[in-house]
Scaffold this motif. Structure first.
Motif, mmCIF file in Angstrom:
data_model
loop_
_atom_site.group_PDB
_atom_site.id
_atom_site.type_symbol
_atom_site.label_atom_id
_atom_site.label_comp_id
_atom_site.label_asym_id
_atom_site.label_seq_id
_atom_site.Cartn_x
_atom_site.Cartn_y
_atom_site.Cartn_z
ATOM 1 N N PHE A 72 0.830 -1.201 0.000
ATOM 2 C CA PHE A 72 0.000 0.000 0.000
ATOM 3 C C PHE A 72 0.870 1.260 0.000
ATOM 4 C CE2 PHE A 72 -3.523 -2.674 0.436
ATOM 5 C CZ PHE A 72 -4.701 -1.932 0.406
ATOM 6 N N GLU A 73 1.937 1.248 0.770
ATOM 7 C CA GLU A 73 2.851 2.392 0.788
ATOM 8 C C GLU A 73 3.408 2.662 -0.601
ATOM 9 O OE1 GLU A 73 5.123 3.255 4.940
ATOM 10 O OE2 GLU A 73 5.821 1.511 3.812
ATOM 11 N N ALA A 74 3.822 1.602 -1.290
ATOM 12 C CA ALA A 74 4.393 1.749 -2.635
ATOM 13 C C ALA A 74 3.347 2.251 -3.619
ATOM 14 C CB ALA A 74 4.955 0.403 -3.103
ATOM 15 N N LYS A 75 2.114 1.779 -3.500
ATOM 16 C CA LYS A 75 1.049 2.212 -4.410
ATOM 17 C C LYS A 75 0.727 3.689 -4.193
ATOM 18 C CE LYS A 75 0.230 -1.842 -6.303
ATOM 19 N NZ LYS A 75 0.484 -2.128 -7.726
ATOM 20 N N TYR A 76 0.629 4.101 -2.945
ATOM 21 C CA TYR A 76 0.348 5.513 -2.660
ATOM 22 C C TYR A 76 1.478 6.396 -3.182
ATOM 23 C CZ TYR A 76 -3.908 5.310 0.146
ATOM 24 O OH TYR A 76 -5.213 5.171 0.551
ATOM 25 N N LYS A 77 2.716 5.956 -2.989
ATOM 26 C CA LYS A 77 3.867 6.740 -3.446
ATOM 27 C C LYS A 77 3.854 6.892 -4.960
ATOM 28 C CE LYS A 77 8.908 6.985 -3.018
ATOM 29 N NZ LYS A 77 10.124 6.330 -2.461
ATOM 30 N N LYS A 78 3.426 5.835 -5.656
ATOM 31 C CA LYS A 78 3.418 5.868 -7.113
ATOM 32 C C LYS A 78 2.226 6.626 -7.674
ATOM 33 C CE LYS A 78 3.492 2.814 -11.162
ATOM 34 N NZ LYS A 78 3.578 1.396 -11.620
ATOM 35 N N TYR A 79 1.036 6.387 -7.119
ATOM 36 C CA TYR A 79 -0.181 6.920 -7.711
ATOM 37 C C TYR A 79 -0.722 8.171 -7.027
ATOM 38 C CZ TYR A 79 -0.087 2.430 -10.074
ATOM 39 O OH TYR A 79 0.292 1.351 -10.821
ATOM 40 N N GLN A 80 -0.290 8.425 -5.796
ATOM 41 C CA GLN A 80 -0.707 9.642 -5.093
ATOM 42 C C GLN A 80 0.521 10.287 -4.450
ATOM 43 O OE1 GLN A 80 -4.368 9.419 -2.776
ATOM 44 N NE2 GLN A 80 -4.794 7.390 -3.601
ATOM 45 N N PRO A 81 1.486 10.718 -5.280
ATOM 46 C CA PRO A 81 2.770 11.213 -4.754
ATOM 47 C C PRO A 81 2.655 12.473 -3.904
ATOM 48 C CG PRO A 81 2.551 11.685 -7.094
ATOM 49 C CD PRO A 81 1.432 10.759 -6.748
ATOM 50 N N ASN A 82 1.560 13.194 -4.050
ATOM 51 C CA ASN A 82 1.389 14.429 -3.274
ATOM 52 C C ASN A 82 0.668 14.185 -1.951
ATOM 53 O OD1 ASN A 82 2.598 16.005 -5.325
ATOM 54 N ND2 ASN A 82 0.657 16.030 -6.456
ATOM 55 N N ARG A 83 0.412 12.932 -1.645
ATOM 56 C CA ARG A 83 -0.321 12.605 -0.426
ATOM 57 C C ARG A 83 0.414 11.509 0.328
ATOM 58 N NH1 ARG A 83 -3.411 9.328 2.087
ATOM 59 N NH2 ARG A 83 -5.598 8.941 2.211
ATOM 60 N N SER A 84 0.720 11.754 1.575
ATOM 61 C CA SER A 84 1.420 10.753 2.377
ATOM 62 C C SER A 84 0.441 9.673 2.829
ATOM 63 C CB SER A 84 2.071 11.399 3.595
ATOM 64 O OG SER A 84 1.094 12.010 4.415
ATOM 65 N N TYR A 85 0.957 8.480 3.051
ATOM 66 C CA TYR A 85 0.143 7.353 3.498
ATOM 67 C C TYR A 85 0.331 7.177 5.001
ATOM 68 C CZ TYR A 85 -1.382 2.512 4.119
ATOM 69 O OH TYR A 85 -2.012 1.376 4.560
ATOM 70 N N ALA A 86 -0.762 7.284 5.751
ATOM 71 C CA ALA A 86 -0.684 7.255 7.212
ATOM 72 C C ALA A 86 -1.133 5.928 7.813
ATOM 73 C CB ALA A 86 -1.530 8.391 7.795
ATOM 74 N N GLY A 87 -1.499 4.961 6.961
ATOM 75 C CA GLY A 87 -1.905 3.662 7.479
ATOM 76 C C GLY A 87 -0.734 2.953 8.135
#
Length: 344
Positions: free
Chosen positions: A270-285
């Motif tokens: 999930f961290e990798a997906k957020y970094k790739k597809y939502q680079p302007n939003r940090s993943y807090a899960g």
């Protein structure tokens, strides 16, 4: 034999492509388009060609399931105006493809065919438990003026996950089942109370009895499959204040090394997906031990307990109600499960 059928299918595809490559239709995705709506808009039944569409356009799909506005996409299975031999080749290709798929009624008429993608999880056993069900709908929210219930969305994501895992050769036990629902592509999923526990047990109203029933089912199956690679994934949707937007969380047993690794692998995905597809939003899960949860504490297989989002928060609701998002969640979880197994 399986290898030969794939080889024949590939050669048949090349033959069809060479004769009729000009028949492939391309379209530009507009803002708001999803795969299902795009295919319908261009007169194609999405359930007949969904997998082919994803395969053809994989490099231009965000998180493997979402279209990107402005990108050009290929529409598969456009009716060909060609000689009879091409039609014959296509029919043979379809017949060979059927050999590589198995139908499961639990996924519903539109999604029942599971097409083999690989044997990466062959021999593995997964127990999937969606939260609540039967007399208990779980957390409740309101979307577009209509009531939505946790158990319906957790179940839909669980079915999609089951299908992904089975496509890679896994044996999957779906512990909570609803023979009437199947995978649904609606935003608002109708609430009912006819779910049963595997194989056909009535779900108790009492919460403790309900949880004990699930633990007993999973642990008995675990015992009967002793010696095999087994994992448990429990899926829930949380309920918090309307203003609280949360990411996907993963819990595991504090003393389970394999459970921690499973949760960490999915979290890493999930961290990798957020970094790739939502680079302007940090993943807090996060992934953390939560042994106080009954199913985490009492079940025997290494497991992870997943909270998908806050059913009462408007932003989280988009993650939950959009069928493309539910498919993405299932795919990301399955990729984390593959990562967990292949890095063991």
């Amino acid at each position: 034999m399986k290898h030969n059928s794939f080889t024949i299918l590939f050669l048949l595809f090349l033959s069809v492509f060479c004769v009729a490559q000009d028949s492939l239709k391309t379209v530009v995705a507009e803002p708001g388009d999803g795969i299902l709506s795009l295919l319908r808009k261009h007169g194609v039944n999405p359930y007949d060609v969904y997998d082919e569409f994803v395969t053809l356009n994989n490099h231009d799909l965000r998180d493997s399931v979402h279209l990107i506005a402005g990108k050009i996409y290929v529409i598969p299975h456009v009716k060909l105006d060609t000689v009879a031999i091409v039609d014959s080749l296509q029919q043979q290709a379809k017949e060979i493809k059927k050999l590589e798929s198995v139908a499961y009624d639990i996924f519903g008429d539109k999604h029942k065919n599971v097409i083999s993608k690989s044997e990466r999880l062959k021999g593995n056993i997964y127990y999937l438990v969606s939260g609540h069900g039967g007399p208990d709908p779980g957390a409740m929210g309101v979307y577009a003026g209509k009531a939505i219930a946790e158990d319906e969305y957790a179940y839909d994501i669980t079915l999609r996950l089951a299908k992904e895992l089975m496509a890679h050769g896994a044996k999957v036990y779906i512990i909570i089942q609803d023979e009437n629902d199947g995978i649904r592509d609606d935003f608002v999923l109708e609430i009912d109370h006819d779910e049963v526990a595997y194989p056909d047990k009535t779900i108790p109203l009492n919460q403790v009895a309900r949880l004990k029933q699930r633990v007993e089912i999973v642990n008995n199956l675990y015992k009967s499959n002793k010696g095999k690679y087994q994992r448990l994934i429990v899926t829930h949707v949380d309920s918090r204040s309307e203003g609280q937007n949360i990411d996907v969380f993963f819990y595991h047993h504090e003393h389970s090394k394999n459970g921690k690794k499973l949760a960490e692998s999915i979290h890493k995905t999930f961290e990798a997906k957020y970094k790739k597809y939502q680079p302007n939003r940090s993943y807090a899960g996060t992934f953390e031990d939560r042994t106080s949860l009954y199913l985490v504490k009492k079940t025997h297989p290494a497991m992870t307990f997943i909270e998908i989002g806050n059913i009462r928060n408007a932003k989280d609701q988009v993650r939950i109600v959009d069928p493309d998002n539910r498919q993405a969640l299932a795919k990301w979880i399955s990729e984390g499960i593959l990562l967990d197994f292949e890095e063991k």
